[in-house]
Design an enzyme around this catalytic site. Structure first.
Site, short mmCIF file in Angstrom:
data_model
loop_
_atom_site.label_atom_id
_atom_site.label_comp_id
_atom_site.label_asym_id
_atom_site.label_seq_id
_atom_site.Cartn_x
_atom_site.Cartn_y
_atom_site.Cartn_z
N ARG A 1 -4.82 -8.85 -8.88
CA ARG A 1 -5.70 -9.70 -9.68
C ARG A 1 -6.03 -9.05 -11.01
O ARG A 1 -6.14 -7.82 -11.07
CB ARG A 1 -7.03 -9.95 -8.95
CG ARG A 1 -6.85 -10.87 -7.79
CD ARG A 1 -8.14 -11.06 -7.03
NE ARG A 1 -7.84 -11.82 -5.84
CZ ARG A 1 -7.71 -13.14 -5.81
NH1 ARG A 1 -7.94 -13.86 -6.89
NH2 ARG A 1 -7.39 -13.74 -4.69
N ASN A 21 -4.24 2.06 -13.60
CA ASN A 21 -3.31 1.14 -12.93
C ASN A 21 -1.91 1.74 -12.96
O ASN A 21 -1.56 2.46 -13.87
CB ASN A 21 -3.31 -0.20 -13.69
CG ASN A 21 -2.38 -1.23 -13.07
OD1 ASN A 21 -2.36 -1.41 -11.84
ND2 ASN A 21 -1.60 -1.91 -13.89
N ASP A 59 -2.09 -4.96 -18.55
CA ASP A 59 -1.07 -3.89 -18.62
C ASP A 59 -0.99 -3.29 -20.02
O ASP A 59 0.08 -2.80 -20.43
CB ASP A 59 0.32 -4.43 -18.19
CG ASP A 59 0.34 -4.90 -16.74
OD1 ASP A 59 -0.40 -4.31 -15.92
OD2 ASP A 59 1.06 -5.85 -16.42
N LEU A 69 -8.60 -8.06 -13.68
CA LEU A 69 -10.05 -7.83 -13.70
C LEU A 69 -10.64 -8.33 -15.01
O LEU A 69 -10.02 -8.24 -16.07
CB LEU A 69 -10.33 -6.34 -13.52
CG LEU A 69 -9.91 -5.79 -12.15
CD1 LEU A 69 -9.92 -4.26 -12.15
CD2 LEU A 69 -10.81 -6.33 -11.04
N GLY A 115 0.78 -1.24 0.00
CA GLY A 115 0.00 0.00 0.00
C GLY A 115 0.81 1.29 0.00
O GLY A 115 0.30 2.33 0.41
N GLU A 164 6.76 6.13 -8.89
CA GLU A 164 5.36 5.71 -8.85
C GLU A 164 4.56 6.65 -7.94
O GLU A 164 3.45 7.06 -8.25
CB GLU A 164 5.25 4.28 -8.31
CG GLU A 164 5.90 3.23 -9.19
CD GLU A 164 5.63 1.81 -8.69
OE1 GLU A 164 4.56 1.58 -8.11
OE2 GLU A 164 6.49 0.94 -8.89
N HIS A 167 2.05 0.56 -13.05
CA HIS A 167 2.86 -0.63 -13.36
C HIS A 167 4.34 -0.24 -13.34
O HIS A 167 4.71 0.79 -13.92
CB HIS A 167 2.47 -1.20 -14.73
CG HIS A 167 3.22 -2.44 -15.07
ND1 HIS A 167 2.91 -3.67 -14.51
CD2 HIS A 167 4.31 -2.65 -15.87
CE1 HIS A 167 3.77 -4.57 -14.97
NE2 HIS A 167 4.62 -3.99 -15.79
C1 GRF Z 1 3.95 -1.33 -7.24
O1 GRF Z 1 5.26 -1.59 -7.67
C2 GRF Z 1 3.02 -1.17 -8.41
O2 GRF Z 1 3.62 -0.59 -9.52
C3 GRF Z 1 2.64 -2.61 -8.72
O3 GRF Z 1 2.52 -3.22 -7.45
C4 GRF Z 1 3.35 -2.53 -6.51
C5 GRF Z 1 2.45 -2.11 -5.39
O4 GRF Z 1 3.18 -1.50 -4.34
N1 GRF Z 1 1.43 -2.66 -9.50
P1 GRF Z 1 2.38 -0.83 -3.14
O5 GRF Z 1 1.43 -1.89 -2.58
O6 GRF Z 1 1.66 0.36 -3.67
O7 GRF Z 1 3.44 -0.46 -2.13
#
Ligand code: GRF
Length: 215
Positions: free
Chosen positions: A90, A106, A144, A92, A11, A173, A108
């Protein structure tokens, strides 16, 4: 705008969203976080910040359709305008996606379309690329593969481990996901086929910034 966030684990991206809301930079509400994992660390973050959450486990349902119907019901009940997948592990189904057309995003950890799927950072290291990064994209029926909204580029250092690269990508991110949510909430994101335009944005990518290397 009301966002529903779907999580499965740590999270940290959810935390970045919460932090930006608390700082007043991101002007959205989170009426609901859904975790498919009762042990997700993301849930502690919800408790700490008073963010409403529900655990909806796949195994509590006969099939994937019923599991997704429950999530859709909860999200619609809370009047969610945008669904944010922040480490939701998961895939979807077309059913779920059809309920929120161009209203699911999303994050990634690669420069898509390279390195789709699991362990994108490890895939990048093993392939030997010199740059990787992260992508925020709309979710469509391909894994993706939906239209790309923003990317951040991160160099791969010589001999770097996938854990180290993952940590450095994560810093970006945490910047691009809240940024994209804010853009969407301001009605600045337009989609035509695969092309996404952000009104008034000078860039769709955040370049390498050594200041962010401290963690
Ligand atoms: C992140 O690296 C995101 O890009 C990928 O899953 C990871 C989630 O990390 N989809 P977090 O749970 O937000 O710390």
């Amino acid at each position: 705008m009301r966002i529903g966030v779907l999580v499965s684990g740590r999270g940290s991206n959810l935390q970045a969203i919460i932090d930006n809301i608390e700082k007043g930079k991101l002007k959205v509400d989170i009426p609901l976080v859904i975790s498919d994992n009762p042990e997700a660390k993301a849930l502690e973050r919800c408790k700490r910040h008073g963010v409403p959450y529900k655990v909806i486990e796949r195994k509590a349902f006969k099939n994937k359709r019923e599991f997704e119907e429950r999530m859709v019901m909860e999200l619609e009940d809370k009047g969610v305008d945008l669904v944010v997948l922040a480490g939701f592990m998961r895939v979807l189904s077309p059913y779920f996606i059809s309920k929120f057309p161009l209203r699911i995003i999303n994050i990634h950890p690669s420069i898509l379309p390279s390195f789709k799927g699991l362990d994108a950072q490890g895939q990048a290291i093993r392939y030997g690329v010199l740059f990787s990064g992260c992508t925020v994209h709309f979710v469509d029926e391909t894994v993706d593969g939906g239209p790309i909204i923003a990317q951040a580029v991160v160099p791969v250092f010589p001999g770097e481990s996938s854990d180290s690269l993952a940590k450095r990508i994560l810093n970006y991110e945490h910047r691009i996901l809240p940024q994209v949510i804010q853009w969407i909430s301001e009605g600045r994101v337009y989609v035509k086929g695969r092309e996404v335009k952000v009104k008034g944005a000078t860039y769709g990518t955040i370049p390498f910034n050594p200041d962010l290397e401290q963690f």
